[in-house]
Enzyme design. Structure first.
Site, mmCIF file in Angstrom:
data_model
loop_
_atom_site.group_PDB
_atom_site.id
_atom_site.type_symbol
_atom_site.label_atom_id
_atom_site.label_comp_id
_atom_site.label_asym_id
_atom_site.label_seq_id
_atom_site.Cartn_x
_atom_site.Cartn_y
_atom_site.Cartn_z
ATOM 1 N N SER A 1 0.834 -1.185 0.000
ATOM 2 C CA SER A 1 0.000 0.000 0.000
ATOM 3 C C SER A 1 0.879 1.249 0.000
ATOM 4 O O SER A 1 2.022 1.196 0.460
ATOM 5 C CB SER A 1 -0.866 -0.051 1.257
ATOM 6 O OG SER A 1 -2.044 0.664 1.081
ATOM 7 N N GLY B 1 -3.170 -0.391 -3.747
ATOM 8 C CA GLY B 1 -1.849 0.037 -3.282
ATOM 9 C C GLY B 1 -1.334 1.329 -3.878
ATOM 10 O O GLY B 1 -0.225 1.755 -3.555
ATOM 11 N N GLY C 1 -8.098 1.589 -2.759
ATOM 12 C CA GLY C 1 -8.850 2.084 -1.601
ATOM 13 C C GLY C 1 -8.393 3.506 -1.311
ATOM 14 O O GLY C 1 -9.097 4.479 -1.533
ATOM 15 N N ARG C 2 -7.137 3.602 -0.857
ATOM 16 C CA ARG C 2 -6.559 4.890 -0.484
ATOM 17 C C ARG C 2 -6.677 5.923 -1.616
ATOM 18 O O ARG C 2 -6.992 7.087 -1.373
ATOM 19 C CB ARG C 2 -5.079 4.684 -0.158
ATOM 20 C CG ARG C 2 -4.384 5.923 0.388
ATOM 21 C CD ARG C 2 -2.861 5.715 0.420
ATOM 22 N NE ARG C 2 -2.475 4.435 0.946
ATOM 23 C CZ ARG C 2 -2.138 4.197 2.216
ATOM 24 N NH1 ARG C 2 -2.127 5.171 3.084
ATOM 25 N NH2 ARG C 2 -1.785 2.982 2.586
ATOM 26 N N TYR D 1 3.037 3.829 11.387
ATOM 27 C CA TYR D 1 3.872 3.702 10.178
ATOM 28 C C TYR D 1 4.838 4.868 9.996
ATOM 29 O O TYR D 1 5.378 5.028 8.898
ATOM 30 C CB TYR D 1 2.995 3.660 8.914
ATOM 31 C CG TYR D 1 1.796 2.748 8.980
ATOM 32 C CD1 TYR D 1 1.942 1.368 9.110
ATOM 33 C CD2 TYR D 1 0.515 3.276 8.865
ATOM 34 C CE1 TYR D 1 0.818 0.543 9.150
ATOM 35 C CE2 TYR D 1 -0.605 2.448 8.899
ATOM 36 C CZ TYR D 1 -0.437 1.088 9.047
ATOM 37 O OH TYR D 1 -1.547 0.284 9.071
ATOM 38 N N CYS E 1 -3.004 9.917 26.445
ATOM 39 C CA CYS E 1 -2.075 9.822 27.551
ATOM 40 C C CYS E 1 -0.857 9.007 27.129
ATOM 41 O O CYS E 1 -0.643 7.903 27.625
ATOM 42 C CB CYS E 1 -2.801 9.175 28.726
ATOM 43 S SG CYS E 1 -2.100 9.720 30.256
ATOM 44 N N GLU E 2 -0.119 9.529 26.164
ATOM 45 C CA GLU E 2 1.003 8.783 25.615
ATOM 46 C C GLU E 2 1.936 9.747 24.876
ATOM 47 O O GLU E 2 1.475 10.539 24.046
ATOM 48 C CB GLU E 2 0.436 7.722 24.648
ATOM 49 C CG GLU E 2 1.465 6.785 24.151
ATOM 50 C CD GLU E 2 0.877 5.447 23.691
ATOM 51 O OE1 GLU E 2 -0.114 4.970 24.277
ATOM 52 O OE2 GLU E 2 1.436 4.907 22.735
HETATM 53 N N1 LLP Z 1 -6.605 -5.129 -1.795
HETATM 54 C C1 LLP Z 1 -6.107 -5.840 -0.769
HETATM 55 C C2 LLP Z 1 -6.133 -7.298 -0.850
HETATM 56 C C3 LLP Z 1 -5.575 -5.196 0.338
HETATM 57 O O1 LLP Z 1 -5.087 -5.908 1.335
HETATM 58 C C4 LLP Z 1 -5.579 -3.777 0.389
HETATM 59 C C5 LLP Z 1 -5.034 -3.072 1.541
HETATM 60 C C6 LLP Z 1 -6.134 -3.071 -0.692
HETATM 61 C C7 LLP Z 1 -6.626 -3.781 -1.771
HETATM 62 C C8 LLP Z 1 -6.216 -1.576 -0.728
HETATM 63 O O2 LLP Z 1 -4.989 -0.961 -0.686
HETATM 64 P P1 LLP Z 1 -4.902 0.617 -0.957
HETATM 65 O O3 LLP Z 1 -5.280 0.861 -2.397
HETATM 66 O O4 LLP Z 1 -5.832 1.281 -0.039
HETATM 67 O O5 LLP Z 1 -3.487 0.961 -0.670
HETATM 68 N N2 LLP Z 1 -3.522 0.521 7.161
HETATM 69 C C9 LLP Z 1 -2.465 0.763 6.192
HETATM 70 C C10 LLP Z 1 -2.797 0.189 4.858
HETATM 71 C C11 LLP Z 1 -3.081 -1.281 4.920
HETATM 72 C C12 LLP Z 1 -3.597 -1.773 3.638
HETATM 73 C C13 LLP Z 1 -4.129 -3.148 3.780
HETATM 74 N N3 LLP Z 1 -4.595 -3.696 2.562
HETATM 75 C C14 LLP Z 1 -2.205 2.251 6.103
HETATM 76 O O6 LLP Z 1 -2.822 3.014 6.841
HETATM 77 O O7 LLP Z 1 -1.355 2.692 5.341
#
Ligand code: LLP
Length: 435
Positions: A209, A247, A291-292, A337, A364-365
């Site tokens: 990602s 990603g 997603g992002r 991260y 509190c950290e």
């Molecule tokens: N497809 C699968 C199978 C995934 O595991 C993920 C993200 C996506 C798509 C979407 O990825 P994106 O396009 O959003 O990068 N919490 C972390 C990111 C973890 C992503 C987990 N999987 C952060 O805040 O950077």
């Protein structure tokens, strides 16, 4: 970085609504989601995929984990793209938003039996299988309901994507999927073939990602296509789908670059067509799961400043700490991260000197730091508002109740109007869980 309807003039406004007006109406901290921006990003990924791949364009599955709620699921449904869910909870929201189950793809490295049962029962289009035991489980449930479930196998193509270790997913030493290099992927293919209630539709890989270069995506496609060719050679039939995951990186800071859909998809298309030609394969349906890159830049967080403190350091210099009314509970990404964000003074302009500042939350950290070092106006005082851009992805969705802080609401803005689409949690909500 900022969504399309943000204007920074005398005061920051979004879709014509000022930061002050939004804070007065909805209180802070608050996530503000620019609906037009969200929709246009989703449409743009879909259109770009279709333009690049024509009849070989598969689905854009919006990755719900970045952020989902029922209203956003309704938008996804209107736009007509698919959705990637990875838990029963995300599946419920997708269904509540009216998304056709056929357009739902179910992920997860440890789906419970209840989740698999529900997914098959409601008729999700695709289940992405992550382990050998899951082949047995999905097959048994499909048998129970007398259906043939379409599946993809999640594969790890052995790529060290250039991103934070915790969000890279396709090197060998990870919990996800079947490794191609070790032969685990081939073994999984053979296992799938022993079952008549599941139908292998193709392969899936998600390499990580917040990736900003295109090379890793191209290499992933190359390795998966080599396996598609091996499959064709052994079984004399071609698998119809390749899902290359999400990603795609966005920009968080003014100095960052964003991986534009046109650039990312062009690189994918080049790699896919070249490799398919080389192996004499028809180009399969190509699906992706951003997603992002859809929701990240569409949301900002508005905070109110609570305290301003100058702390004298050992070297005699001092450090300005500004505390806001949120923190690591609604944005864990800096702590988890080392993610970088920026912030601006949102309720007014200031001509006072810029001071090196550490922006912190109310938890509190010591590690409750939102921005380690940012130049902010010297005259910022309690009651001022600060806005942080690009908090849409993995912000509200990873929010916690640490220190029993109720989670902030999400307010959608469109055409000068604002409406709550996820309400603010209350202390009563939190107490309601206690027996
Ligand atoms: N497809 C699968 C199978 C995934 O595991 C993920 C993200 C996506 C798509 C979407 O990825 P994106 O396009 O959003 O990068 N919490 C972390 C990111 C973890 C992503 C987990 N999987 C952060 O805040 O950077």
């Amino acid at each position: 970085m900022w969504s399309v309807n943000v204007l920074i003039g005398n005061e920051l406004s979004i879709s014509g609504l000022t930061a002050t007006a939004l804070a007065n109406e909805f209180a802070t901290p608050v996530f503000i989601l620019d609906e037009v921006d969200f929709r246009s990003r989703a449409i743009n990924w879909d259109r770009t995929l279709k333009l690049a791949f024509n009849e070989s364009a598969g689905m854009v599955y919006y990755a719900a984990k970045a952020f989902i709620c029922t209203e956003v699921a309704r938008w996804i449904n209107d736009i007509g793209i698919g959705i990637d869910v990875c838990t029963g909870g995300e599946l419920s929201v997708a269904l509540a938003g009216g998304i056709n189950p056929e357009k739902i793809e179910f992920h997860g490295n440890n789906k419970s039996l209840a989740e698999i049962d529900k997914a098959v029962l409601v008729g999700v289009g695709t289940i992405v299988i992550d382990s050998l035991v899951e082949i047995e489980r999905v097959s048994a449930v499909a048998n129970k309901y007398g259906v043939v479930q379409k599946i993809l196998l999640r594969l790890t193509p052995g790529i060290e994507a250039h991103t934070h270790e915790s969000i890279a997913t396709a090197h060998e030493d990870v919990k996800f999927g079947f490794s191609i290099a070790s032969g685990a992927a081939w073994k999984a293919i053979e296992e799938v073939h022993k079952h008549t209630s599941i139908k292998l539709h193709g392969f899936h890989a998600h390499i990580g990602s917040q990736i900003l270069d295109t090379d890793s995506f191209a290499i992933s496609a190359e390795r998966l296509i080599a396996l598609l060719a091996q499959y064709r050679d052994v079984f004399s039939s071609e698998l119809p789908e390749l899902n290359l995951g999400g990603g795609y990186g966005i920009h968080y800071l003014p100095s960052d670059e964003e991986l534009e859909p046109s650039v990312a998809i062009k690189a994918l298309a080049t790699s896919v067509t070249t490799n398919c030609r080389m192996h004499n394969l028809a180009v399969p349906q190509i699906s992706i799961e951003p997603g992002r890159a859809i929701v990240g830049p569409s949301m900002l967080t508005l905070y109110e400043v609570g305290t301003v403190k100058d702390v004298v350091l050992e070297n005699g210099k001092s450090r300005r700490y500004i505390s806001v009314d949120g923190g690591m509970s609604e944005n864990i990404r800096p702590a988890l991260y080392a993610a970088d964000y920026t912030a601006v003074l949102a309720n007014r302009t200031s001509t006072s000197e810029l001071i090196s500042t550490r922006l912190v939350g109310k938890h509190c950290e010591t590690g409750d730091i939102l921005i380690r070092d940012i130049a902010l106006a010297d005259d910022i005082a309690p009651g001022d508002l600060l806005a942080t851009p690009a908090t849409g992805a993995y912000g509200r969705s990873m929010a916690s109740n640490y220190n029993h802080v109720p989670r902030p609401p999400v307010v959608a803005v469109n055409d000068g109007k604002a409406r709550v689409i996820v309400r603010r949690e209350t202390e009563a909500d939190l107490l309601g869980l206690d027996i």
